[in-house]
Design a protein around this motif. Structure first.
Motif, mmCIF file in Angstrom:
data_model
loop_
_atom_site.group_PDB
_atom_site.id
_atom_site.type_symbol
_atom_site.label_atom_id
_atom_site.label_comp_id
_atom_site.label_asym_id
_atom_site.label_seq_id
_atom_site.Cartn_x
_atom_site.Cartn_y
_atom_site.Cartn_z
ATOM 1 N N ILE A 88 0.839 -1.202 0.000
ATOM 2 C CA ILE A 88 0.000 0.000 0.000
ATOM 3 C C ILE A 88 0.872 1.249 0.000
ATOM 4 N N HIS A 149 -6.371 3.319 -3.678
ATOM 5 C CA HIS A 149 -7.112 2.215 -4.281
ATOM 6 C C HIS A 149 -8.611 2.469 -4.218
ATOM 7 N N LEU A 152 -10.255 -1.013 -0.828
ATOM 8 C CA LEU A 152 -9.241 -1.987 -0.432
ATOM 9 C C LEU A 152 -9.772 -2.913 0.663
ATOM 10 N N ASP A 182 -7.457 3.989 2.645
ATOM 11 C CA ASP A 182 -7.092 2.632 2.252
ATOM 12 C C ASP A 182 -6.717 1.787 3.462
ATOM 13 N N TYR A 201 3.638 -0.444 6.426
ATOM 14 C CA TYR A 201 3.453 0.837 5.740
ATOM 15 C C TYR A 201 4.640 1.762 5.979
#
Length: 247
Positions: A88, A149, A152, A182, A201
């Motif tokens: 992501i 996105h 998600l 997301d 992340y």
């Protein structure tokens, strides 16, 4: 001869599986064209596009299996969630797509309409809706746009046997938007995996904003889910998320 499996079907979109091919049929040809474009722009694994026609997108089946399902415990390892977080982050660092998603003011206006509907139709208690609308306010602030996105869900992230991301599905809502949306969507109903997702992340996040997006998504989606034959009150799903937000 392979049988045809209906994966999901409602008035806007239908997804069929025929052997190793998924066929996405969309009532809006522009939306499915945009989805295909987003997949070509994304710097992370997606399903291979076999061909595209007006309103139809043919995709090759991904390897592995989903990170989990809403309403069910995720049995994937911490490493899988960390890998999802890293994927992501790579998406969010990519150049912006050419189209812009809804901003905070538009989302807030739509959310208020959905909240009014939930109360007027006795779908949820007014105090539950009111408290979650207050929690949602944290998410409805200005943000620096990223390649988001947009849908998600946990079932859209596929993990291979090595706990790596094999691919991410359903790019129909991809646009410029808030990064934390997301992260919140992926952990909706699975808050116990948020730490692993954030670790992958690789950047601190405002957890109040994450919680705000959990409330936004659950309140906003409820009417659509009900009107399209889905049950947001199933165990572990949107209404349970709303109840858990008010502790």
């Amino acid at each position: 001869m392979d049988e045809i499996e209906v994966v999901v079907a409602h008035s806007e979109r239908t997804t069929l599986r025929v052997g190793g091919t998924f066929l996405k049929v969309d009532a809006d040809p522009a939306r499915i064209q945009r989805e295909a474009h987003a997949m070509t722009l994304a710097p992370i694994p997606t399903a291979e596009i076999l061909w595209q026609r007006p309103s139809v997108l043919a995709l090759k089946t991904l390897s592995g299996g989903p990170l989990g399902l809403l309403g069910e415990p995720s049995t994937r390892s911490s490493a899988a969630w960390v890998a999802a977080g890293a994927a992501i982050r790579k998406l969010h660092q990519a150049p912006l797509p050419p189209w812009v998603g809804p901003g905070p003011d538009e989302i807030a206006a739509e959310l208020d309409e959905r909240c009014d509907w939930l109360v007027a139709n006795d779908v949820l208690p007014v105090d539950l809706v009111t408290r979650n609308r207050a929690v949602a306010a944290a998410a409805l602030r200005d943000w620096s746009p990223v390649f988001r996105h947009g849908d998600l869900q946990i079932a859209h992230v596929f993990i291979d046997e090595d706990d790596e991301v094999a691919g991410i599905l359903d790019w129909s809502e991809a646009a410029q938007g808030d990064a934390l949306y997301d992260l919140a969507t992926l952990t909706l109903g699975h808050p116990e995996h948020l730490d692993d997702l954030i670790a992958g992340y690789g950047s601190p996040v405002d957890r109040d904003v994450i919680r705000g997006w959990w409330s936004v998504r659950s309140l906003h989606a409820a009417r659509w889910l009900i009107e399209h034959g889905f049950d947001p009150d199933a165990p572990g799903c949107e209404f349970d998320v709303l109840r858990s937000q008010t502790y």
